[in-house]
Design an enzyme around this catalytic site. Structure first.
Site, PDB file in Angstrom:
ATOM      1  N   GLU A 208       4.404  -6.349   1.425  1.00  0.00           N
ATOM      2  CA  GLU A 208       3.909  -6.583   0.066  1.00  0.00           C
ATOM      3  C   GLU A 208       3.815  -5.418  -0.807  1.00  0.00           C
ATOM      4  O   GLU A 208       2.653  -5.005  -1.449  1.00  0.00           O
ATOM      5  CB  GLU A 208       2.568  -7.304  -0.281  1.00  0.00           C
TER       6      GLU A 208
ATOM      7  N   GLY B 273       0.792  -1.396  -0.078  1.00  0.00           N
ATOM      8  CA  GLY B 273       0.085  -0.035  -0.172  1.00  0.00           C
ATOM      9  C   GLY B 273       0.791   1.119  -0.250  1.00  0.00           C
ATOM     10  O   GLY B 273       0.156   2.265   0.023  1.00  0.00           O
TER      11      GLY B 273
ATOM     12  N   CYS C 191     -15.508   7.016 -25.918  1.00  0.00           N
ATOM     13  CA  CYS C 191     -16.840   7.679 -25.943  1.00  0.00           C
ATOM     14  C   CYS C 191     -17.549   8.080 -24.620  1.00  0.00           C
ATOM     15  O   CYS C 191     -18.774   7.246 -24.328  1.00  0.00           O
ATOM     16  CB  CYS C 191     -17.689   6.934 -26.821  1.00  0.00           C
TER      17      CYS C 191
ATOM     18  N   TYR D 193     -10.645   6.186  -9.421  1.00  0.00           N
ATOM     19  CA  TYR D 193     -10.316   6.619  -8.158  1.00  0.00           C
ATOM     20  C   TYR D 193      -9.993   8.122  -8.057  1.00  0.00           C
ATOM     21  O   TYR D 193      -9.225   8.390  -7.035  1.00  0.00           O
ATOM     22  CB  TYR D 193      -9.013   5.831  -7.678  1.00  0.00           C
TER      23      TYR D 193
HETATM   24  N1  LLP Z   1      -1.071  -6.723  -0.634  1.00  0.00           N
HETATM   25  C1  LLP Z   1      -2.556  -7.155  -0.933  1.00  0.00           C
HETATM   26  C2  LLP Z   1      -3.102  -8.199  -0.136  1.00  0.00           C
HETATM   27  C3  LLP Z   1      -3.125  -6.368  -1.738  1.00  0.00           C
HETATM   28  O1  LLP Z   1      -4.455  -6.525  -1.878  1.00  0.00           O
HETATM   29  C4  LLP Z   1      -2.631  -5.339  -2.386  1.00  0.00           C
HETATM   30  C5  LLP Z   1      -3.144  -4.327  -3.472  1.00  0.00           C
HETATM   31  C6  LLP Z   1      -1.115  -5.182  -2.490  1.00  0.00           C
HETATM   32  C7  LLP Z   1      -0.536  -6.003  -1.451  1.00  0.00           C
HETATM   33  C8  LLP Z   1      -0.177  -4.178  -3.065  1.00  0.00           C
HETATM   34  O2  LLP Z   1      -0.703  -2.649  -2.946  1.00  0.00           O
HETATM   35  P1  LLP Z   1       0.233  -1.765  -3.300  1.00  0.00           P
HETATM   36  O3  LLP Z   1       1.512  -1.578  -2.607  1.00  0.00           O
HETATM   37  O4  LLP Z   1       0.416  -1.849  -4.896  1.00  0.00           O
HETATM   38  O5  LLP Z   1      -0.665  -0.438  -3.308  1.00  0.00           O
HETATM   39  N2  LLP Z   1      -6.110  -0.856  -8.786  1.00  0.00           N
HETATM   40  C9  LLP Z   1      -5.975  -0.197  -7.684  1.00  0.00           C
HETATM   41  C10 LLP Z   1      -5.186  -0.663  -6.534  1.00  0.00           C
HETATM   42  C11 LLP Z   1      -5.730  -1.957  -5.794  1.00  0.00           C
HETATM   43  C12 LLP Z   1      -5.081  -2.670  -5.110  1.00  0.00           C
HETATM   44  C13 LLP Z   1      -5.411  -3.842  -4.539  1.00  0.00           C
HETATM   45  N3  LLP Z   1      -4.691  -4.526  -3.702  1.00  0.00           N
HETATM   46  C14 LLP Z   1      -5.177   1.263  -7.982  1.00  0.00           C
HETATM   47  O6  LLP Z   1      -5.011   1.356  -9.192  1.00  0.00           O
HETATM   48  O7  LLP Z   1      -5.032   2.235  -7.264  1.00  0.00           O
END
Ligand code: LLP
Length: 444
Positions: free
Chosen positions: A303, A261, A372, A345
């Site tokens: 992660e 995150g 479109c 978002y």
């Molecule tokens: N771990 C788990 C269990 C997750 O569900 C996610 C992301 C991550 C790690 C990695 O999160 P990151 O470090 O990439 O923020 N499509 C959305 C983001 C959805 C994230 C879903 N889970 C966007 O484009 O902002």
């Protein structure tokens, strides 16, 4: 004739600077109004691969992965493959010693196709279909993160050997991010609530289920999280739960996964996520809480997805038309099919014209796509040269995460290629989609 036109080196220096943290560190202004991307002019890349075209700087991906490992040397760093499920990227990150988070049989297939070490893979997901679980078991992934009581039964019915599992806990923490990507709060679909006692019920059930070996706990607060205090509080609450498991079940779990995150920078002023601060504060909190609870310090896993790849990516678009009115709309040859994030978002992006110098002043313009829908906006009210016109090239930074992954064929538009650049060499990582590709699934 201006000084900039007479002396190209001066021209390069009078271009607006590149906002730090948003562009890959290997991206530099060059004479003539171009940008060099990993040693290659972006205009050359646009000429060779066409537009729209997504570029990825391999050195930037690797250095961001290394930064996570260096910040937390004793932790496991698992790349969230959902952010960029591309084979070459997984290969680079396997070489950098990272583990991997997958959340479907499809993401696992990408990892499997390059031989990503199974013991370093974790499977996530609030819904794991029987196919997902069977794929995970057949590849013998290191851990499966349990997200529901039904999943415990489903998995137990399939296992032929003791499968290490984690339990996904919802710690009830507001990570101050967009609602669609906030997952640590109560009242959303992921995990088992800590506050309601559901997490302890799930832990009890897993401990009583033959074939499942509970090795730790997991939580994920959300995505594009900038504040560190949420991670500190999550650490406290999760250690509290580890202590309760020890007290009530005499079981000491030795893994704690705090999810990902960590925010990326998209527009000027966003700033970089404070990775050293995060590492220091989470390590200190974990040490303190564990010693207070007389628990051994569990192995930490994080992660990151976005924070490793977002700022390694730049997308090139060709301007197709410019409309002047109450606002200036700069319309390009891509849009919400390659970047739905503004629509989903409210994400904000910036863009820079490349390939020619303008003496023109910068004026607010809105970059829109070819689809479109009025909501097909890529970057709202950003400064662009007022002489911007059809045929110009635009470079949009921060496009390495959740672009390739979220791209669609809306309006039957073919998805762009992904081009990897390393040490002055460019290589297609994913080729451009063709109309034949799109038609192949429609059986008539
Ligand atoms: N771990 C788990 C269990 C997750 O569900 C996610 C992301 C991550 C790690 C990695 O999160 P990151 O470090 O990439 O923020 N499509 C959305 C983001 C959805 C994230 C879903 N889970 C966007 O484009 O902002």
């Amino acid at each position: 004739m201006t000084l900039a036109e007479l002396l190209p080196s001066v021209a390069a220096s009078v271009q607006p600077r590149l906002a730090p943290g948003i562009w890959p560190t290997g991206t530099h202004p060059t004479p003539g109004g171009d940008l060099s991307f990993g040693g290659i002019p972006m205009t050359h890349l646009a000429g060779r691969f066409g537009t729209p075209c997504s570029l990825l700087d391999e050195a930037e991906v690797r250095s961001r992965a290394r930064a996570f490992r260096a910040a937390l040397p004793s932790a496991e760093v698992a790349f969230a493959s959902k952010s960029l499920p591309c084979r070459s990227v997984l290969r680079w990150l396997a070489e950098e010693g990272l583990s991997l988070d997958v959340c479907s049989a499809g993401e696992l297939a990408v990892a499997r196709s390059i031989g990503f070490p199974a013991e370093r893979i974790m499977m996530h997901g609030n819904v794991k279909t029987p196919e997902d679980l069977k794929a995970a078991l057949s590849y013998r992934v290191g851990r499966i993160v349990i997200d529901s009581l039904d999943e415990i039964d489903a998995l137990a019915a399939l296992v032929a050997f003791p499968q290490p599992v984690l339990i996904r806990v919802t710690p009830g923490i507001d990570a101050h991010t967009h609602q669609a990507i906030a997952t640590g709060v109560e009242d959303q679909k992921f995990g088992f609530s800590l506050a309601s006692g559901a997490a302890l019920v799930a832990i009890e059930k897993v401990l009583a289920t033959p074939g499942l070996r509970l090795v730790g706990l997991h939580c994920h607060l959300g995505s594009q999280v900038r504040r560190i205090d949420g991670y500190e509080e999550a650490t406290r609450r999760m250690v509290g739960l580890l202590a309760r498991v020890r007290d009530e079940h005499q079981v000491v779990l030795d893994q704690l996964d705090l999810g990902g995150g960590f925010a990326a920078a998209y527009v000027d002023g966003d700033g970089e996520f404070d990775l050293p601060g995060f590492a220091h504060r989470v390590r200190a909190t974990l040490g303190y809480e564990c010693s207070a609870a007389r628990l051994p310090v569990p192995r930490l896993t994080i992660e990151p997805g976005r924070s490793i790849v977002a700022n390694a990516g730049v997308t090139l678009y060709r301007v197709i038309t410019v409309k002047h009115g109450s606002r200036t709309f700069v319309a390009v040859d891509g849009g919400m099919s390659d970047n739905p994030r503004p629509a989903l978002y409210g994400a904000r992006y910036t863009a820079r014209r490349i390939g020619r110098h303008g003496r023109a002043a910068l004026r607010p313009a809105t970059v829109v796509g070819r689809h479109c829908e009025a909501g097909d906006v890529l970057a709202e009210d950003i400064p662009l040269p007022e002489d911007i016109r059809a045929g110009d090239l635009l470079a949009v930074p921060g496009t390495g995460a959740y672009h390739y992954a979220l791209a669609s064929n809306y309006n039957m538009v073919c998805r762009p290629p992904l081009v990897g650049v390393c040490a002055g060499e460019a290589r297609l990582l994913v080729r451009r989609e063709t109309e034949e590709d799109v038609l192949a699934r429609d059986l008539g």
